[in-house]
Design an enzyme around this catalytic site. Structure first.
Site, short mmCIF file in Angstrom:
data_model
loop_
_atom_site.label_atom_id
_atom_site.label_comp_id
_atom_site.label_asym_id
_atom_site.label_seq_id
_atom_site.Cartn_x
_atom_site.Cartn_y
_atom_site.Cartn_z
N ASP A 154 0.94 -1.33 -0.16
CA ASP A 154 0.41 0.40 0.42
C ASP A 154 0.92 1.59 0.00
O ASP A 154 1.51 1.24 1.11
CB ASP A 154 -1.05 -0.17 1.00
CG ASP A 154 -1.69 1.08 1.08
OD1 ASP A 154 -1.81 2.31 0.61
OD2 ASP A 154 -2.84 0.60 2.01
N HIS A 155 0.92 2.15 -1.19
CA HIS A 155 1.54 3.04 -1.18
C HIS A 155 1.30 3.94 0.01
O HIS A 155 2.76 5.50 -0.16
CB HIS A 155 1.56 3.38 -2.56
CG HIS A 155 2.75 4.37 -3.31
ND1 HIS A 155 4.01 5.41 -2.48
CD2 HIS A 155 3.80 3.99 -4.20
CE1 HIS A 155 5.46 5.17 -3.14
NE2 HIS A 155 4.73 4.29 -4.27
N ARG A 156 0.44 4.18 -0.15
CA ARG A 156 0.54 5.54 1.69
C ARG A 156 1.30 5.06 2.54
O ARG A 156 0.89 5.89 3.33
CB ARG A 156 -1.52 5.31 2.10
CG ARG A 156 -1.90 5.40 1.03
CD ARG A 156 -3.87 5.31 0.85
NE ARG A 156 -3.86 3.85 1.55
CZ ARG A 156 -5.09 3.39 1.25
NH1 ARG A 156 -6.38 4.22 1.55
NH2 ARG A 156 -5.06 1.96 1.85
#
Ligand SMILES: Cc1cc2nc3c(=O)[nH]c(=O)nc-3n(C[C@H](O)[C@H](O)[C@H](O)COP(=O)(O)OP(=O)(O)OC[C@H]3O[C@@H](n4cnc5c(N)ncnc54)[C@H](O)[C@@H]3O)c2cc1C
Length: 1014
Positions: free
Chosen positions: A472-474
Site C-alpha cells: 500500500d503506497h500510502r
C-alpha cells in the site's frame, strides 16, 4: 466518574435470577481496567466470572463471599479516584430483590429473556432471528443476535424446546430481562405473533408492526453484512448519536452515516440494524452492479468475506516489487531443525519487519496510520472446500521456531478439517502467499484489509525464488519496500540467526522472550569411534540425574561407567530427601486425616499416636529395598557401577577413589586428591547433586542443629523445633513435626514463604499455616546466632529493629541447597562453574562440549524429576538426538497439607516471556468430593496464552495435587489448548473434571471479552 459506578450481579445465563459470590478476584482499592474479572459467582449452571468494562478503583460496599445476590443488585462499586474508595463490606442480602426479572406469563413454556451481555447493557436491539418459530432448539443453540452498546452478540439458550411466539421482531429494543420469545415443550404448543414492546421501550423506539410468521417457515435474516477486517468506523454523525457497531458497519461499507434518518435506537441513536437496512433502511450509496444472467447460489460466509475484502482492497493504491532469493540454505536449516520451510519464511519475514517496522503499519481511514508493535504473520493455505485460508502465527519474533512450527502444524491440520476459529485466521499484520510448491513461476497477491503488504512467493528458478511484495503506497514507499525485501533476502540466504545465541539483544527484544533457540551444542554427540577410551561415558553420581542418564545410554548400547560414592544408587532423593520425607509425611497424614473421621461418622479414631521406632523401621525398609532393586537393575542393564568418589584428571580422564562399606544413609565426605584408579572416557556427565547449604550463622554447626542430611538420626520427634527457612523442605518438615505433636516455629528471612511457587498459592498457604495449632511462621526474621545443646537450643533473631529469641529442643536448618564442586577438580577438565554451580546450556552441555552436567549441580529447580529429565536430555544429546531441557514446562509439588504445586508458568512469568496470559481458578470449596473429605482449602489456577489458547501453566493449592498435577503436566508439556482440554471427557466424580470446567470457563470468558471489547 463523579458518581460511583455500581457493579451489579450480571445475568450470566437466561435462567439465572441470582448468583452466589464465590470469590473476589480484586481487593478494595485495586485499580481495575476494562475487561478485568473482579469476582466469580456461582450461577445455576457454573462458576462464572464477573467482568467489568470500565476503569476505576474497586470500592465497597463489597458483597460478602457466599451471599446469594439477585441479578441486577449492586455487588460493589467503581470510583474514579483512590481517595473515594469506601472500604466496607455489605451485609448479606436477606433475599433476592427487585432486579429479578419480572415473572413472564408465557402462554405455555419458558421465556427466552434478553440477556445482559455486558455490565453496562440495559437493553438490546434484536438484530436477527437465527432460528424460526417452530424450530426445535437444543441446549447451547444461538437463537438470535442482539446489538448491545458494544457489539452484535449471540443469544444462546440453555434449554431444549420448540421456538414459539410471541416473538420480538428484528429492530425491536428490548430491556434486559424481558422476553424476546418463548420455548415450549411440544411442537403443537407453538404460537405465532409478535411481542408488544413494553412501555418504556415503546417510548424510545417505534418499531415496525410485527407480522405473524407461519410456524416452521424460514424468516429473512437481518444479520448485518460482514465487515472487512480492519475496516475503520465512520466518523460520528454530525447530529445525534450512532452506536460503535453502526459506525463500524457504515465505515466498512462506505455509507455516509449523516445521510441516514434518525435511528431507531434509544434517543434516535443510529444502530447497526439501521445501517444494514432493517426497519426502514438507511440510504446506502448506490453501487454500480453488473447483472449476470442465471440464478446463482448464495456465497458461503467464507466466500463472502473474501469477496468483500477483495472489493475493499481495490481502494488501496498498490505497487509491486520483486527480488530473487536463493532459498537453499534456509531449506537445509529447515531440515536440520525439523521444522517447516513455511514457518522459517514467516520467521524471516517477521525479523525483516522488525527491522523495517513501517511494513507492519496500516492505513486507517481517514488519513491516519496505525503503527503496530506485534508482528502477526498470516500464511495462505490451500484447503479442500474452504479454498485458500490464511491461518495466522501471532507474535512471531517473540517465539521460538519450534513453538511456531508446532502451532503451524496444528493450524494447518485444523484448517483442512474446517476447524479454525475466526480469531485464528483473521487480522494478520502481514501475509505470505507461497504458490512456489504449486509450480507457479510468477504472481502477485492482494494485501488483505488491515495490512499494508503481502509477499507472493513463486517456484525457484535458475536465478532464484521470486518474492514479489505488493504494498500500500500510502504506508510503504518504493525505497522502503526495496530495503525490506533485501533484508528478507539476507535472512533467507544466511540463516545464521536461527542458531544465534540468545544474547542480551535477543533478550531485550520482545519483552525478554526466547526469540531464537539458545546456543546449540557445537558437537555434543559421541564420536563414532570410542575404542580408545575405557568407556563411552563416565557418569559421576548415582542419584536421579546420573542413574537416568546412565540407563538411557546403555539402553542405546553405549558403554557406561557410573561412579557413585555410596553403596546403592538413589542419591539424596532416596536416602535423605524425597522418599524418607514422604514416609514421614504418610504417617503425619494418617494422624491429620483422623480429624475428619467423625464428619464421616467414623468414631473412636480421634487420638492416634505415633510409634517412632516402627515408622523408622518402615522408612529404612523402603529405602533399602528400593536401593537394592535399583542396583540390581543398573547392573542387569549393564551399567558398570563403581562404588567410589571421582574427580577429574583431565578432560578425558578421572580418578576413582574406592569408598566401599559406606553407610547408604549418610552423605560421604569428598575424597578429592586421594589415590585411586584412573579411567578414561569419550564423554562425561556430572550428576553430583547439592548438599544442604549451611549459612554462616554463629553456632550453625552446633550439636543441636540439624540439616536435611541429619534430621533422620533423631530418636523421636522433639517437643519443640525451630525450622530456619520457609522453602519447600522447611515447610514440609514443619508441618510433619506439628502433626507428630511438636511445637514448631519457622523463621524465614524473606517476606513470604515458598518464593518459587505462584504468589497466590504461597499467600493462601501461609494463611492456612497461620491457623495451625502449635505452628508459628515468622517472616522477615533474620537469624543472628544459635546457642545451646540438644534439648535446650536458643535462636537469636531480629524482626525489624526488634531482637527476639526462640527456644527449642533442636533447630533444623532448611536454608536451601548449594552445589560443592571444588572436590571434582573441574579446572583440570576445563569445566566452568559459577560459585559451585556448573554452567550449562539447554542441552545440559558444559563449557566443554563433550562434558555434561545435570541435576542439582547445575542449579535451577533442585528437584529429583528435573535431575532425571536433564539426565535423559544429556544422554539424548550424546546419542546425537535433538533434546533440550525447558524450565518453562517443569513442575514441582511441595508436600504440605494442602499441597502447593505448579507446572509451567505463572501469569507473571508468562508475561515476562512475552505472552499475553489469561488465568482462571476454581476453589475447592465448591467441589463435592473435597466437601466429603473435608479438604476444601485451596484452589486450582490455570494460565493460558490468549493468542494461542495454549495452557502454559497450572497452579495448585490442593490436597491430592500430587496426583492431579499429572494431567496438568501433560497439558503444559504437550501444549494443549483450552479447546482440547475443555472437550476431553474427564470421569465423574473426580477432581480432574475441574480441568475441563476451568478450560471451558476461560474459553467462555475469552469469547465474552472478545465480543465486548470488539
Ligand atoms: C528433605 C528433602 C526432601 C525432598 N523432597 C523432594 C521431593 O519431594 N521431590 C523432588 O523432586 N525432590 C525432592 N528433593 C530434592 C531431591 O532429593 C534432589 O533434587 C535430587 O536428589 C537431585 O538429584 P541429583 O541426581 O542431582 O543429585 P543427588 O540425588 O544428590 O545424587 C548425587 C549422587 O552423587 C554422589 N556423588 C557426589 N559427588 C560424587 C563424586 N565426586 N563421585 C561419586 N559420587 C558422587 C552422591 O553421593 C549422590 O549419591 C528433596 C530433598 C530433600 C533434602
Amino acid at each position: 466518574m463523579a458518581e460511583p459506578f455500581l457493579i451489579k450481579m450480571p445475568q450470566l445465563s437466561d435462567t439465572m435470577s441470582e448468583g452466589t459470590i464465590v470469590s473476589w478476584e480484586k481487593a478494595i482499592g485495586d485499580f481495575v481496567s476494562r475487561g478485568t474479572v473482579v469476582a466469580t459467582v456461582e450461577t445455576d449452571k457454573a462458576i462464572m466470572d464477573v467482568e467489568v468494562f470500565r476503569e476505576g478503583y474497586l470500592s465497597g460496599p463489597l458483597a460478602p463471599l457466599g451471599a446469594a445476590i439477585a441479578v441486577g443488585t449492586p455487588i460493589a462499586a467503581l470510583v474514579g479516584e483512590s481517595a473515594a474508595v469506601t472500604d466496607t463490606h455489605a451485609a448479606a442480602p436477606a433475599a433476592a430483590q427487585t432486579a429479578t426479572p419480572a415473572a413472564i406469563e408465557a402462554p405455555r413454556g419458558q421465556a427466552i429473556l434478553m440477556p445482559q451481555l455486558s455490565d453496562t447493557m440495559a437493553e438490546g436491539t434484536l438484530v436477527s432471528w437465527e432460528k424460526a418459530i417452530g424450530d426445535f432448539i437444543s441446549r447451547g443453540t444461538v437463537v438470535a443476535t442482539v446489538e448491545t452498546d458494544k457489539a452484535i452478540m449471540d443469544v444462546e439458550v440453555f434449554r431444549e424446546g420448540y421456538l414459539s411466539g410471541p416473538q420480538a421482531n428484528a429492530g425491536q429494543v428490548v430491556p434486559v430481562g424481558q422476553p424476546i420469545a418463548f420455548l415450549v415443550a411440544d411442537a403443537k404448543e407453538v404460537t405465532q405473533g409478535a411481542l408488544v414492546p413494553s412501555a418504556p421501550v415503546a417510548a424510545k423506539a417505534t418499531p415496525a408492526p410485527f407480522a405473524p410468521v407461519p410456524s416452521g417457515s424460514v424468516q429473512a435474516k437481518t444479520r448485518a453484512p460482514a465487515m472487512p477486517h480492519g475496516a475503520t468506523p465512520a466518523p460520528r454523525p454530525r447530529k445525534g448519536a450512532a452506536t460503535p457497531y453502526a459506525r463500524q458497519l457504515a465505515g466498512a461499507h462506505g455509507i455516509d452515516i449523516n445521510s441516514l434518518a434518525a435511528g431507531t435506537g434509544p434517543g434516535g441513536c443510529i444502530t447497526g440494524a439501521d445501517v444494514a437496512g432493517a426497519g426502514g433502511g438507511p440510504r446506502v450509496q448506490a453501487k454500480r452492479i453488473f447483472q449476470v444472467p442465471g440464478a446463482g447460489r448464495p456465497m458461503d460466509s467464507m466466500e463472502k468475506a473474501v469477496s468483500q475484502n477483495m472489493e475493499y482492497s481495490l481502494s488501496m493504491p498498490l505497487f509491486r516489487v520483486t527480488v530473487h532469493v536463493d532459498p537453499a540454505r534456509l531449506g537445509r536449516a529447515a531440515k536440520d531443525l525439523k521444522v517447516s520451510l513455511t514457518v522459517l519464511l514467516a520467521a524471516a519475514a517477521a525479523r525483516a519487519i522488525e527491522r523495517h517496522p513501517r511494513v507492519n503499519a496500516v492505513y486507517q481511514h481517514e488519513d491516519r496510520i496505525v503503527e503496530r508493535t506485534q508482528i502477526d504473520v498470516g500464511l495462505a493455505v490451500e484447503t479442500e472446500g474452504m479454498g485458500l485460508v490464511v491461518p495466522v502465527l501471532r507474535n512471531v519474533v517473540a517465539r521460538s521456531v519450534d513453538e511456531l512450527n508446532a502451532q503451524w502444524k496444528d493450524l494447518v491440520a485444523r484448517a483442512r478439517l474446517k476447524r479454525l476459529k475466526p480469531e485464528e485466521y483473521s487480522n494478520p499484520t502481514f501475509t505470505i502467499s507461497n504458490m512456489g510448491m504449486l509450480g507457479v513461476a510468477q504472481f502477485d497477491a492482494i494485501p488483505v484489509p488491515g495490512t499494508s503488504a503481502i509477499f507472493a512467493i513463486a517456484s525457484t528458478q535458475p536465478h532464484g525464488m521470486p518474492v514479489t511484495m505488493t504494498a500500500d503506497h500510502r504506508i510503504v514507499n518504493g525505497a522502503e519496500a526495496a530495503k525490506f525485501l533485501n533484508t528478507f533476502k539476507g535472512l533467507i540466504e544466511d540463516p545464521a540467526w536461527l542458531f544465534a545465541p540468545a544474547g542480551p539483544a535477543a533478550a531485550a527484544r520482545s519483552a525478554q522472550t526466547a526469540t531464537t533457540r539458545a546456543e546449540r551444542p557445537s558437537s555434543g554427540a559421541l564420536p563414532a569411534d570410542t575404542s580408545g577410551y575405557d568407556c563411552d561415558v563416565l557418569v559421576i553420581g548415582g542419584g536421579p540425574g546420573g542413574e537416568d542418564c546412565a540407563r538411557e545410554l546403555v539402553d542405546h548400547g553405549r558403554r557406561v561407567i557410573m561412579v557413585n560414592d555410596a553403596p546403592f544408587p538413589g542419591g539424596e532423593c532416596l536416602w535423605r530427601g524425597c522418599i524418607p520425607s514422604k514416609a514421614w509425611r504418610a504417617a503425619a497424614d494418617r494422624i491429620r486425616d483422623r480429624r475428619h473421621d467423625a464428619d464421616l461418622g467414623v468414631v473412636n479414631t480421634a487420638e492416634p499416636a505415633l510409634d517412632w521406632s516402627r515408622l523408622d523401621v518402615m522408612r529404612k525398609r523402603v529405602l533399602t529395598t528400593r536401593g537394592e532393586m535399583a542396583l540390581k537393575t543398573d547392573k542387569g542393564v549393564r551399567i558398570d557401577v563403581r562404588e567410589g568418589f571421582a574427580y577429574f584428571d583431565s578432560d578425558h580422564s578421572a580418578v576413582i577413589v574406592p569408598v566401599e562399606g559406606a553407610d547408604p544413609y549418610e552423605r560421604r565426605a569428598p575424597q578429592s586428591g586421594a589415590p585411586g584408579k584412573r579411567v578414561t572416557f569419550a564423554s562425561a556427565v556430572i550428576a553430583t547433586g547439592a548438599p544442604p547449604f549451611v549459612p554462616p550463622i554463629p553456632g550453625a554447626d552446633g550439636p543441636g542443629v540439624l540439616t536435611s542430611d541429619t534430621v533422620w538420626n533423631l530418636e523421636g520427634p522433639p517437643g519443640r523445633l525451630v525450622v530456619v527457612g520457609a522453602g519447600a523442605i522447611g515447610l514440609e518438615m514443619a508441618q510433619i513435626f506439628i502433626d507428630f505433636g511438636c511445637e514448631v516455629t519457622v523463621l524465614e528471612a524473606r517476606d513470604r514463604v515458598l518464593p518459587e511457587v505462584e504468589v497466590e498459592v504461597a499467600t493462601q498457604l501461609a494463611a492456612l499455616l497461620a491457623k495451625e495449632a502449635r505452628l508459628s511462621v515468622v517472616t522477615s526474621a533474620r537469624v543472628q546466632g544459635i546457642e545451646g545443646t540438644p534439648g535446650s537450643v536458643t535462636v537469636r533473631y531480629t524482626l525489624g529493629a526488634d531482637a527476639c529469641l526462640a527456644q527449642a529442643d533442636y533447630v533444623l536448618l532448611a536454608t536451601g541447597k548449594r552445589p560443592v564442586t571444588e572436590p571434582l577438580a573441574l579446572a583440570r577438565a576445563g569445566v566452568a562453574a559459577d560459585r559451585g554451580v556448573i554452567t550449562v546450556n539447554e542441552h545440559c552441555q558444559t563449557s566443554v562440549p563433550h562434558i555434561f552436567a545435570v541435576g542439582d549441580v547445575v542449579g535451577g529447580y533442585m528437584l529429583a524429576h528435573t535431575a532425571g529429565h536433564q539426565g535423559r536430555v544429556a544422554a539424548q544429546t550424546l546419542l546425537g538426538h535433538e533434546a533440550a531441557y525447558d524450565e518453562r514446562k517443569d513442575s514441582g509439588v511441595i508436600f504440605t497439607r494442602p499441597q502447593a504445586a505448579f507446572v509451567g508458568l505463572s501469569a507473571e512469568q508468562a508475561r515476562v516471556q512475552g505472552l499475553d496470559p489469561v488465568e482462571i481458578k476454581v476453589p475447592f470449596s465448591i467441589d463435592a468430593k473435597a466437601m466429603i473429605t473435608g479438604e476444601t482449602a485451596g484452589f486450582i489456577k490455570m494460565v493460558a496464552d490468549r493468542a494461542t489458547r495454549r495452557i502454559v501453566g497450572v497452579h495448585f493449592l490442593a490436597d491430592h495435587a500430587d496426583t492431579l498435577i499429572g494431567s496438568a503436566v501433560l497439558m503444559v508439556s504437550a501444549g494443549l489448548t483450552l479447546e482440547q482440554v475443555g472437550s476431553a471427557i474427564h470421569p465423574h466424580p473426580t477432581q480432574t473434571e475441574l480441568f475441563g470446567d476451568l478450560a471451558r470457563r476461560l474459553l467462555a470468558r475469552l469469547r465474552r471479552t472478545a465480543r465486548a471489547t470488539s
